[in-house]
Design a protein around this motif. Structure first.
Motif, PDB file in Angstrom:
ATOM      1  N   ALA A 114      -8.271 -24.904   1.739  1.00 31.28           N
ATOM      2  CA  ALA A 114      -9.538 -24.191   2.160  1.00 31.28           C
ATOM      3  C   ALA A 114     -10.521 -25.137   2.734  1.00 31.28           C
ATOM      4  CB  ALA A 114     -10.338 -23.660   0.951  1.00 31.28           C
ATOM      5  N   SER A 115     -11.084 -24.834   3.629  1.00 31.78           N
ATOM      6  CA  SER A 115     -11.993 -25.949   4.150  1.00 31.78           C
ATOM      7  C   SER A 115     -13.445 -25.236   4.035  1.00 31.78           C
ATOM      8  CB  SER A 115     -11.873 -26.085   5.727  1.00 31.78           C
ATOM      9  OG  SER A 115     -11.947 -24.683   6.476  1.00 31.78           O
ATOM     10  N   GLY A 116     -14.451 -26.193   4.170  1.00 27.70           N
ATOM     11  CA  GLY A 116     -15.782 -25.901   3.916  1.00 27.70           C
ATOM     12  C   GLY A 116     -16.538 -26.908   3.084  1.00 27.70           C
ATOM     13  N   CYS A 151     -23.239 -11.964   3.547  1.00 29.72           N
ATOM     14  CA  CYS A 151     -22.640 -13.337   2.930  1.00 29.72           C
ATOM     15  C   CYS A 151     -21.240 -12.890   2.976  1.00 29.72           C
ATOM     16  CB  CYS A 151     -23.236 -13.343   1.619  1.00 29.72           C
ATOM     17  SG  CYS A 151     -25.062 -13.413   1.469  1.00 29.72           S
ATOM     18  N   GLN A 152     -20.419 -14.213   3.338  1.00 26.30           N
ATOM     19  CA  GLN A 152     -18.830 -14.389   3.228  1.00 26.30           C
ATOM     20  C   GLN A 152     -18.422 -15.001   2.378  1.00 26.30           C
ATOM     21  OE1 GLN A 152     -17.707 -12.035   5.401  1.00 26.30           O
ATOM     22  NE2 GLN A 152     -19.581 -11.289   6.290  1.00 26.30           N
ATOM     23  N   PRO A 153     -17.426 -14.492   1.762  1.00 28.09           N
ATOM     24  CA  PRO A 153     -16.606 -15.350   0.845  1.00 28.09           C
ATOM     25  C   PRO A 153     -16.294 -16.798   1.326  1.00 28.09           C
ATOM     26  CG  PRO A 153     -15.396 -13.569   1.251  1.00 28.09           C
ATOM     27  CD  PRO A 153     -16.621 -13.108   1.821  1.00 28.09           C
ATOM     28  N   GLY A 154     -16.619 -17.828   0.553  1.00 25.71           N
ATOM     29  CA  GLY A 154     -15.971 -19.116   1.236  1.00 25.71           C
ATOM     30  C   GLY A 154     -17.003 -19.853   1.801  1.00 25.71           C
ATOM     31  N   ASN A 155     -18.181 -19.185   2.025  1.00 30.74           N
ATOM     32  CA  ASN A 155     -19.234 -19.861   2.766  1.00 30.74           C
ATOM     33  C   ASN A 155     -20.271 -20.548   1.642  1.00 30.74           C
ATOM     34  OD1 ASN A 155     -21.406 -20.698   4.383  1.00 30.74           O
ATOM     35  ND2 ASN A 155     -22.142 -18.506   4.547  1.00 30.74           N
ATOM     36  N   PHE A 156     -19.887 -21.795   1.475  1.00 32.59           N
ATOM     37  CA  PHE A 156     -20.487 -22.672   0.327  1.00 32.59           C
ATOM     38  C   PHE A 156     -21.757 -22.895   0.691  1.00 32.59           C
ATOM     39  CE2 PHE A 156     -15.743 -22.984  -0.202  1.00 32.59           C
ATOM     40  CZ  PHE A 156     -15.830 -22.145  -1.470  1.00 32.59           C
ATOM     41  N   ASN A 157     -22.189 -22.778   1.984  1.00 32.11           N
ATOM     42  CA  ASN A 157     -23.563 -23.163   2.487  1.00 32.11           C
ATOM     43  C   ASN A 157     -24.474 -22.093   2.003  1.00 32.11           C
ATOM     44  OD1 ASN A 157     -22.799 -25.545   3.559  1.00 32.11           O
ATOM     45  ND2 ASN A 157     -22.008 -24.605   5.615  1.00 32.11           N
ATOM     46  N   CYS A 158     -24.095 -20.950   1.850  1.00 31.09           N
ATOM     47  CA  CYS A 158     -24.892 -19.892   1.435  1.00 31.09           C
ATOM     48  C   CYS A 158     -25.522 -19.958   0.059  1.00 31.09           C
ATOM     49  CB  CYS A 158     -23.998 -18.484   1.554  1.00 31.09           C
ATOM     50  SG  CYS A 158     -24.966 -17.204   0.693  1.00 31.09           S
ATOM     51  N   PRO A 159     -26.991 -20.273   0.158  1.00 33.25           N
ATOM     52  CA  PRO A 159     -27.826 -20.258  -1.190  1.00 33.25           C
ATOM     53  C   PRO A 159     -27.244 -19.443  -2.292  1.00 33.25           C
ATOM     54  CG  PRO A 159     -29.138 -19.789   0.299  1.00 33.25           C
ATOM     55  CD  PRO A 159     -27.892 -19.863   1.270  1.00 33.25           C
ATOM     56  N   CYS A 160     -27.110 -17.996  -1.981  1.00 36.13           N
ATOM     57  CA  CYS A 160     -26.865 -17.050  -2.879  1.00 36.13           C
ATOM     58  C   CYS A 160     -25.551 -17.310  -3.282  1.00 36.13           C
ATOM     59  CB  CYS A 160     -27.010 -15.549  -2.056  1.00 36.13           C
ATOM     60  SG  CYS A 160     -28.674 -15.485  -1.336  1.00 36.13           S
ATOM     61  N   ALA A 180     -39.998 -16.764 -12.603  1.00 40.13           N
ATOM     62  CA  ALA A 180     -39.951 -17.959 -11.726  1.00 40.13           C
ATOM     63  C   ALA A 180     -38.427 -18.231 -11.460  1.00 40.13           C
ATOM     64  CB  ALA A 180     -40.171 -19.306 -12.545  1.00 40.13           C
ATOM     65  N   PRO A 181     -38.163 -18.675 -10.044  1.00 39.14           N
ATOM     66  CA  PRO A 181     -36.861 -18.795  -9.700  1.00 39.14           C
ATOM     67  C   PRO A 181     -35.870 -19.885 -10.272  1.00 39.14           C
ATOM     68  CG  PRO A 181     -38.360 -19.532  -7.925  1.00 39.14           C
ATOM     69  CD  PRO A 181     -39.220 -18.938  -9.132  1.00 39.14           C
ATOM     70  N   LEU A 182     -34.778 -19.619 -10.601  1.00 36.30           N
ATOM     71  CA  LEU A 182     -34.019 -20.580 -11.338  1.00 36.30           C
ATOM     72  C   LEU A 182     -33.784 -22.068 -10.287  1.00 36.30           C
ATOM     73  CD1 LEU A 182     -31.709 -18.010 -13.177  1.00 36.30           C
ATOM     74  CD2 LEU A 182     -33.737 -19.284 -14.086  1.00 36.30           C
ATOM     75  N   GLU A 183     -33.465 -21.412  -9.149  1.00 36.28           N
ATOM     76  CA  GLU A 183     -33.411 -22.678  -8.159  1.00 36.28           C
ATOM     77  C   GLU A 183     -34.225 -22.489  -7.215  1.00 36.28           C
ATOM     78  OE1 GLU A 183     -29.078 -23.185  -7.613  1.00 36.28           O
ATOM     79  OE2 GLU A 183     -28.833 -21.801  -9.454  1.00 36.28           O
ATOM     80  N   SER A 184     -33.841 -23.036  -6.194  1.00 38.41           N
ATOM     81  CA  SER A 184     -34.439 -22.653  -4.479  1.00 38.41           C
ATOM     82  C   SER A 184     -34.558 -21.176  -4.427  1.00 38.41           C
ATOM     83  CB  SER A 184     -33.777 -23.315  -3.573  1.00 38.41           C
ATOM     84  OG  SER A 184     -33.936 -22.514  -2.340  1.00 38.41           O
ATOM     85  N   SER A 185     -35.584 -20.725  -4.142  1.00 37.58           N
ATOM     86  CA  SER A 185     -35.795 -19.375  -3.753  1.00 37.58           C
ATOM     87  C   SER A 185     -35.766 -18.726  -2.333  1.00 37.58           C
ATOM     88  CB  SER A 185     -37.113 -18.672  -4.335  1.00 37.58           C
ATOM     89  OG  SER A 185     -38.031 -19.201  -3.626  1.00 37.58           O
ATOM     90  N   ALA A 186     -35.390 -19.898  -1.686  1.00 36.19           N
ATOM     91  CA  ALA A 186     -35.099 -19.422  -0.287  1.00 36.19           C
ATOM     92  C   ALA A 186     -34.093 -18.678  -0.193  1.00 36.19           C
ATOM     93  CB  ALA A 186     -34.903 -20.723   0.759  1.00 36.19           C
ATOM     94  N   GLY A 187     -34.181 -17.433   0.717  1.00 35.48           N
ATOM     95  CA  GLY A 187     -32.975 -16.579   0.778  1.00 35.48           C
ATOM     96  C   GLY A 187     -31.950 -17.068   1.708  1.00 35.48           C
ATOM     97  N   CYS A 188     -30.840 -16.400   2.057  1.00 35.51           N
ATOM     98  CA  CYS A 188     -29.867 -16.895   2.738  1.00 35.51           C
ATOM     99  C   CYS A 188     -30.151 -16.284   4.170  1.00 35.51           C
ATOM    100  CB  CYS A 188     -28.534 -16.455   2.265  1.00 35.51           C
ATOM    101  SG  CYS A 188     -28.208 -14.432   2.530  1.00 35.51           S
ATOM    102  N   GLY A 197     -22.243 -32.227  -1.060  1.00 31.99           N
ATOM    103  CA  GLY A 197     -22.100 -32.512   0.224  1.00 31.99           C
ATOM    104  C   GLY A 197     -21.642 -31.448   1.314  1.00 31.99           C
ATOM    105  N   ALA A 198     -21.728 -31.868   2.529  1.00 30.71           N
ATOM    106  CA  ALA A 198     -21.178 -30.695   3.388  1.00 30.71           C
ATOM    107  C   ALA A 198     -19.958 -31.079   4.305  1.00 30.71           C
ATOM    108  CB  ALA A 198     -22.465 -30.630   4.541  1.00 30.71           C
ATOM    109  N   SER A 199     -19.275 -32.077   3.897  1.00 32.16           N
ATOM    110  CA  SER A 199     -17.962 -32.711   4.294  1.00 32.16           C
ATOM    111  C   SER A 199     -16.932 -31.693   3.996  1.00 32.16           C
ATOM    112  CB  SER A 199     -17.783 -34.097   4.083  1.00 32.16           C
ATOM    113  OG  SER A 199     -17.452 -34.207   2.796  1.00 32.16           O
ATOM    114  N   ALA A 200     -16.182 -31.257   5.050  1.00 31.08           N
ATOM    115  CA  ALA A 200     -15.031 -30.500   4.610  1.00 31.08           C
ATOM    116  C   ALA A 200     -13.958 -31.155   3.694  1.00 31.08           C
ATOM    117  CB  ALA A 200     -14.184 -29.998   6.153  1.00 31.08           C
ATOM    118  N   VAL A 201     -13.446 -30.248   2.776  1.00 32.88           N
ATOM    119  CA  VAL A 201     -12.686 -30.848   1.833  1.00 32.88           C
ATOM    120  C   VAL A 201     -11.507 -30.092   1.526  1.00 32.88           C
ATOM    121  CG1 VAL A 201     -14.301 -32.269   0.717  1.00 32.88           C
ATOM    122  CG2 VAL A 201     -13.791 -29.844  -0.199  1.00 32.88           C
TER     123      VAL A 201
END
Length: 708
Positions: free
Chosen positions: A161-163, A491-500, A477-485, A170-174
């Motif tokens: 899997a990449s992403g 939202c797509q599975p495998g998109n680990f950049n999606c905050p949700c 109170a938001p548990l983490e960042s409350s910024a939406g996606c 971090g954002a580097s592909a692994v």
DNA sequence: CTATATCAGAGGTAT
DNA sequence: ACCTCTGATATAGGT
């Protein structure tokens, strides 16, 4: 919360005002007010409930059964408000773990990861060791008793899997290696060992079957969730149903593993299934594909094969016109390579023939199209049938086909005929009887919710206004960042950049079919701040009612809720709509003892402890009280049960710098049509001022005797 | 949206 | 080794 006879009509409720006319989304009467007060509910004067002695919370003769239920003490929800407290659990695998947590340990790269087969000589079906994890040993009997008969090819199960990794990595592909066998083992490790004692009992029980199916569902959904988020572009068809099933078979996590003629302990007529493997695992029907299950000439003491069960699901030209009669086609005559041919009197066909002559009844499972999920099927166990006749006829193909006439044994509970009735109500060929109101939501939902009484003369619940959603979502109170996606297409599975997705531990909370992947303590959905469309898979609870529900008169519990449509385990049903109130107001209402419609998130509820990690669930960011007395939705009609088929979970949705908190109800087991929907109201001990225990009428063998 | 095609599969029985 | 009333996905057809 309509559990109590006539309780919906409180002291202030004027009987003549039952079902007053109101504008849209209000309960509208279609009949004159009852003139005879005697048909009204019991007035509030006397004690409407039998109060259970504090010394005896359990009815005599029914011992508390803690191995599978969490004791009230251990399950008490923390009422401390720790907004950011979502501590990582120390269990081997938490309900949601980023995939890189599953990286196959080096020690396990021997090509046989997770398989207990090869290690059978030393360890049998034990759940440990093979995956390289040093987990506590849970000794499971290998139900097959034979570890060498099958030598399957073990392809490397490693997936690429990449992403980016999850937050913080971090954002580097692994490259991520996921060993599904190891994942499955880890999940099985989290199961209460006592559950296996119940499952492995030679004679099945309702618990045994129920636990087996629950474990299967958890495995199947989790494996599917991981697989979809790690699959690369050109991976072939995936079958989490088979994968989970194989794991269960290999580990011996199955009920009624001894094939038998007749009823199967723990499986009730009317039970439904969504995968062939489910029926296999509970001992109802063994073959993973074939339609006829039978005891071979060796297995049956006699020298001839005997049929035990059949599945009729449209693969052949069966006739199912009559609900109690089935004209079933024999097997064979079709071959992918050789084409059509005459069927032979062998295998299942021979077994059915022999069973007919010996007068052995067979179990019948009817496979139907799942209207909520058109690509899938639902299997209805319709009980025992007698084989009355058999013959050979020419099929449309021109080749001989065996036919068997099966007639349903009398005296069994209705099952398939309920489905037929619902179909008739749907196509209007037969009207639903006892309808008081065709749609008590007055268009407030996308599907009508009818009000039905075919039990007594009650004309309807007390007046209330129907609202489809929670009125004042409580910001937390938001548990983490409350910024939406910013997932424009959803939202797509495998998109680990999606905050949700990050907030849900690296996965979407729902499967492609809309089922909750796991019942973690809090489910994070996308909210108003998110840019994804309403069809996003992370917005399941925001789509309103999907099922055709009806509010109906129960025999002894006032009004209740049930569904015309079957509801698959894990499906969102509805939220608890109403008015959010603060603690002080809730205390006041409790003291007045005049509101049967308060949802109280701080109540302790008994939950199946298949997965002990669930003890802590649900962790709600802060206490939530909702009253649905004056305004509410269908949820206000759901009664209590100590053996519920529905469970609630808190939903958090991002909304600017806050989060909205909702209460969502999910099916925790497959629910056949017209079966009452119930959840555990829980208990509130010590009782708040003015509160009283109420006698429970759920009728479960595990009934606590009261709720409050 | 419904129908058909494709195909890798699973446990069980039989060989 | 062989059999089989799966089930997810893809494609084509229809409304």
């Amino acid at each position: 919360m309509e559990h109590n006879l006539g309780q919906e009509s409180g002291p202030g409720a004027d009987k003549s005002r039952v079902l007053n006319v109101k504008p849209l989304r209000t309960l509208v009467p279609v009949f004159p007010s009852p003139s005879n007060p005697s048909s009204s509910s019991t007035p509030q004067g006397g004690a409407p409930f039998v109060c259970v002695s504090p010394a005896g919370p359990f009815p005599s003769g029914v011992a508390p059964f803690y191995p599978f239920f969490v004791s009230p003490e251990s399950q008490r929800l923390s009422e401390q408000h720790a907004p950011n407290a979502t501590p990582q659990r120390a269990t081997p695998i938490s309900t949601a773990v980023p995939i890189n947590s599953f990286k196959t340990p080096i020690a396990a790269t021997n090509g046989d990861v997770g398989s207990s087969r090869k290690n059978k000589g030393s360890r049998g079906g034990q759940l440990t060791g093979e995956d390289g994890y040093d987990n506590e040993v849970i000794d499971l009997e290998d139900g097959t008793g034979d570890g060498s008969s099958k030598q399957r090819k073990k392809r490397g199960r490693a997936k690429r899997a990449s992403g980016a990794g999850t937050a913080g990595s971090g954002a580097s592909a692994v490259t991520i290696e996921v060993d599904l066998d190891a994942v499955a083992n880890d999940i099985l490790q989290t199961i209460n060992p006592m559950v296996f004692d119940v499952i492995n009992h030679p004679d099945g029980s309702r618990d045994s079957v129920s636990f087996t199916l629950m474990i299967y569902e958890v495995l199947r959904r989790k494996l599917g969730q991981i697989e979809e988020s790690t699959k690369d572009a050109n991976s072939g068809a995936k079958r989490p149903d088979l994968k989970a099933g194989t794991v269960m078979m290999t580990k011996g996590v199955r009920s009624n593993s001894k094939k038998r003629i007749g009823i199967v302990p723990g499986v009730d007529v009317g039970d439904i299934f969504y995968f062939r493997f489910e029926m296999c695992l509970v001992g109802l029907h063994s073959p993973s594909m074939a339609g006829i299950d039978y005891l071979g000439s060796k297995a049956s003491q006699e020298e001839e094969p005997l049929a035990v069960s059949i599945v009729s699901s449209g693969g052949y030209e069966d006739n199912t016109d009559d609900g109690d009669v089935l004209i079933y086609s024999g097997q064979g005559g079709v071959n992918r390579d050789k084409g059509a041919s005459d069927q032979k009197l062998e295998r299942g066909n021979l077994a059915l023939e022999k069973s007919m002559h010996r007068g052995n009844d067979v179990r019948v499972i009817r496979g139907l199209k799942d209207v909520m999920h058109p690509t899938g099927k639902v299997y209805v166990y319709d009980g025992m049938y007698r084989i009355q006749d058999s013959w050979v006829e020419k099929a449309k193909s021109g080749f001989n086909v065996f036919k068997y006439k099966l007639v349903r044994v009398q005296g069994q509970p209705a099952a398939y005929t309920i489905w037929k009735s619902v179909q008739q109500w749907t196509d209007k060929s037969v009207p639903r009887t006892g309808v008081i109101l065709p749609d008590l939501t007055s268009g407030g939902e996308k599907v009508p919710v009818c009000l039905v009484n075919d039990v007594d003369n009650e004309k309807g619940p007390a007046y209330f206004t129907y609202i489809p959603t929670l009125k004042n979502p409580r910001p937390v109170a938001p548990l983490e960042s409350s910024a939406g996606c910013s997932c424009i297409g959803g939202c797509q599975p495998g998109n680990f950049n999606c905050p949700c997705i990050q907030k849900n531990g690296g996965y979407l909370p729902y499967s492609a079919a809309g089922l909750v992947a796991d019942l973690k303590s809090v489910i994070h959905e996308c909210g108003p701040s998110c840019q994804c469309p309403p069809t996003c898979r992370s917005r399941v609870s925001q789509g309103g009612l999907k099922f055709r529900l009806e509010v109906f008169r129960t025999n002894n519990k006032g009004w209740g809720l049930r569904s015309w449509d079957a509801i698959r385990a894990g499906t969102f049903i509805c939220e608890y709509a109403g008015e959010v109130i603060d603690n002080a107001r809730a205390e006041m209402l409790f003291a007045e003892n005049d509101d049967e419609y308060i949802f109280d998130s701080t109540r302790i509820y008994q939950q199946l402890e298949v997965f002990p990690a669930d003890i802590e669930a649900p962790k709600i960011p802060s206490p939530l009280y909702i009253t649905a007395k004056n305004e509410g939705n269908v949820a206000r009609f759901m009664n209590h049960s100590c053996s519920p088929n529905v469970l609630w979970r808190p939903i958090v949705r991002d909304n600017k710098n806050e989060s909205d908190l909702h209460i969502a109800f999910f099916a925790i087991r497959h629910i056949p049509p017209m079966m009452e929907l119930t959840y555990d109201y829980g208990t509130n001990l010590p009782l708040k001022a003015g509160q009283r225990k109420k006698k429970c009428l759920c009728g479960s063998v595990r009934c606590r005797g009261y709720f409050c």
